[in-house]
Design a protein around this motif. Sequence first.
Motif, PDB file in Angstrom:
ATOM      1  N   TYR A 309     110.728  15.109 -60.420  1.00 37.47           N
ATOM      2  CA  TYR A 309     112.150  15.107 -60.761  1.00 37.47           C
ATOM      3  C   TYR A 309     112.519  13.919 -61.652  1.00 37.47           C
ATOM      4  CZ  TYR A 309     117.218  15.177 -60.130  1.00 37.47           C
ATOM      5  OH  TYR A 309     118.578  15.210 -60.341  1.00 37.47           O
ATOM      6  N   ASN A 310     111.927  12.771 -61.366  1.00 38.34           N
ATOM      7  CA  ASN A 310     112.269  11.564 -62.131  1.00 38.34           C
ATOM      8  C   ASN A 310     111.254  11.258 -63.228  1.00 38.34           C
ATOM      9  OD1 ASN A 310     114.669  10.772 -60.777  1.00 38.34           O
ATOM     10  ND2 ASN A 310     113.435  10.147 -59.026  1.00 38.34           N
ATOM     11  N   HIS A 311     110.346  12.195 -63.481  1.00 40.30           N
ATOM     12  CA  HIS A 311     109.328  11.976 -64.502  1.00 40.30           C
ATOM     13  C   HIS A 311     109.903  12.278 -65.889  1.00 40.30           C
ATOM     14  CE1 HIS A 311     105.080  10.974 -64.738  1.00 40.30           C
ATOM     15  NE2 HIS A 311     104.968  11.788 -65.771  1.00 40.30           N
ATOM     16  N   ASP A 312     109.222  11.784 -66.894  1.00 38.77           N
ATOM     17  CA  ASP A 312     109.656  11.990 -68.269  1.00 38.77           C
ATOM     18  C   ASP A 312     109.713  13.491 -68.601  1.00 38.77           C
ATOM     19  OD1 ASP A 312     110.050  10.887 -71.107  1.00 38.77           O
ATOM     20  OD2 ASP A 312     108.381  12.288 -71.358  1.00 38.77           O
ATOM     21  N   ARG A 313     110.888  13.960 -69.028  1.00 39.99           N
ATOM     22  CA  ARG A 313     111.085  15.387 -69.276  1.00 39.99           C
ATOM     23  C   ARG A 313     110.149  15.917 -70.364  1.00 39.99           C
ATOM     24  NH1 ARG A 313     114.871  19.483 -68.650  1.00 39.99           N
ATOM     25  NH2 ARG A 313     114.895  20.977 -70.374  1.00 39.99           N
ATOM     26  N   GLN A 314     109.985  15.165 -71.434  1.00 43.30           N
ATOM     27  CA  GLN A 314     109.140  15.618 -72.541  1.00 43.30           C
ATOM     28  C   GLN A 314     107.693  15.807 -72.079  1.00 43.30           C
ATOM     29  OE1 GLN A 314     109.541  13.230 -76.050  1.00 43.30           O
ATOM     30  NE2 GLN A 314     108.043  14.393 -77.221  1.00 43.30           N
ATOM     31  N   GLU A 315     107.219  14.874 -71.242  1.00 40.80           N
ATOM     32  CA  GLU A 315     105.854  14.973 -70.741  1.00 40.80           C
ATOM     33  C   GLU A 315     105.698  16.177 -69.807  1.00 40.80           C
ATOM     34  OE1 GLU A 315     102.594  12.205 -68.376  1.00 40.80           O
ATOM     35  OE2 GLU A 315     104.372  11.274 -69.280  1.00 40.80           O
ATOM     36  N   LEU A 316     106.719  16.422 -68.987  1.00 39.36           N
ATOM     37  CA  LEU A 316     106.674  17.578 -68.078  1.00 39.36           C
ATOM     38  C   LEU A 316     106.643  18.889 -68.877  1.00 39.36           C
ATOM     39  CD1 LEU A 316     109.192  16.561 -65.249  1.00 39.36           C
ATOM     40  CD2 LEU A 316     106.697  16.465 -65.188  1.00 39.36           C
ATOM     41  N   GLU A 317     107.477  18.958 -69.900  1.00 43.53           N
ATOM     42  CA  GLU A 317     107.506  20.169 -70.728  1.00 43.53           C
ATOM     43  C   GLU A 317     106.163  20.389 -71.415  1.00 43.53           C
ATOM     44  OE1 GLU A 317     110.779  19.734 -73.371  1.00 43.53           O
ATOM     45  OE2 GLU A 317     112.292  20.208 -71.842  1.00 43.53           O
ATOM     46  N   ALA A 318     105.549  19.299 -71.838  1.00 43.37           N
ATOM     47  CA  ALA A 318     104.237  19.409 -72.500  1.00 43.37           C
ATOM     48  C   ALA A 318     103.189  19.931 -71.515  1.00 43.37           C
ATOM     49  CB  ALA A 318     103.811  18.050 -73.059  1.00 43.37           C
ATOM     50  N   PHE A 319     103.213  19.394 -70.282  1.00 47.47           N
ATOM     51  CA  PHE A 319     102.258  19.845 -69.270  1.00 47.47           C
ATOM     52  C   PHE A 319     102.458  21.324 -68.949  1.00 47.47           C
ATOM     53  CE2 PHE A 319     100.917  20.697 -64.929  1.00 47.47           C
ATOM     54  CZ  PHE A 319      99.650  20.132 -64.888  1.00 47.47           C
ATOM     55  N   TYR A 320     103.725  21.730 -68.824  1.00 47.76           N
ATOM     56  CA  TYR A 320     104.028  23.133 -68.530  1.00 47.76           C
ATOM     57  C   TYR A 320     103.498  24.025 -69.661  1.00 47.76           C
ATOM     58  CZ  TYR A 320     106.673  27.422 -67.749  1.00 47.76           C
ATOM     59  OH  TYR A 320     107.017  28.735 -67.552  1.00 47.76           O
ATOM     60  N   GLY A 321     103.740  23.625 -70.896  1.00 44.44           N
ATOM     61  CA  GLY A 321     103.297  24.421 -72.037  1.00 44.44           C
ATOM     62  C   GLY A 321     101.788  24.556 -72.097  1.00 44.44           C
TER      63      GLY A 321
END
Length: 402
Positions: A309-321
Amino acid sequence: MDELLNFQNELLDKLVSGGGLRELAQHISTFLKKEVLIINPSHRVLVSTISNEDFSQGKLLKMAMVVPIPDRTKIFIGEQEVEVLVCELSNAEKRWGFLLVCEPGLDENSQIKTVAHQARVACVLELQKQEELLESNRQYRDAFLFDLLYGNMDDPAEIITRGKFWGWDLQLPQVVAVFELEDFELYSTDRHLLKILCEIVQTVIEALDMKAILFQKNEEVVLALPLENKDYHEGKAIFKMIINKMRALSEEHLNSREVRVGIGKKYTNPTELFRSYQEAKVASKLGSLLNDQNHTSFFRDLGIARILYNHDRQELEAFYGETLEALEQYDKSQKNELMETLEKYIANRCDLKETAEALFLHPNTLRYRLKRIEEVLEIDIKDFDTILSFMVAFKIKYLQKL
């Protein structure tokens, strides 16, 4: 006429001498030879002459409107309905509450109605005086709570001393819970419903005889509960009991609105109470994002979701992709449902039988789909690290609304 004038003067005399609402209610009851109650706009009992525990101070009144008779309602004493005359206690500023006279009879022009309206002025003046005192105290209390819940105080001794002034023992370990109305709208009747929610929680806490911090803050009701000598499971059981009682009362008083609750962790040092508050807010938010059907989330139970939840959004989106985008694109181009199949497979702990039943598929059809997923993503679906990556990716999907 002289009798009514004397009655009103006697009420005002009691007001001037500091008699308070209880003396006013008792005098009205004696004059009318009827039981009376004074309640606030949320139907919380402020004072009652009825010698019944259900009508003691702080209880929420169960009421039902009766039509077409104006100014009438019914209150429930157990299963018994009792008709009452309703006199609104209001002035140009606001509605302060209601004066209820039990079993007033059928005559709409009776003396009872006249007396109730005569008594209204004294009751409003007393309620207004009490509110002014409360508001003055509330400003100091709210300033202290703001500093406490936002980590602006670093001296435990000062916190404990100031807490004692308000009747709170902040030497004890505390856990904070946040109560929120689902889909709250600020400029609507939700503001009134939030106040009722606060009073519902107060009713439950008072029944348990717990000296808790409770107040309404913007769009939430905040509760800090002392849990001395309670381990995690005992504390969790106490909160579940409180929440269940709250929900039972909410069904009667909140028009079936759903209430979401987030609960933080326990902290022994009062300077860390703000952490429990922030955790409770995060737990409530995560419960909503993760579609928690229980509408109650304990921060400690959220696992990896609270880290993401508090992690960097851009990094999370990259991991999801990197993990799932190829499968999403394949579904779109082939009009397949492999994403849903994989998500159900992970949600059912990679159990073929349970997943097939959840998707209403033959096990062989499920095996074919899983094999196709392996081919599209070029992975081994039995690999532990791969399964873990899928679990994280699906958490990200809901947390970030991808």
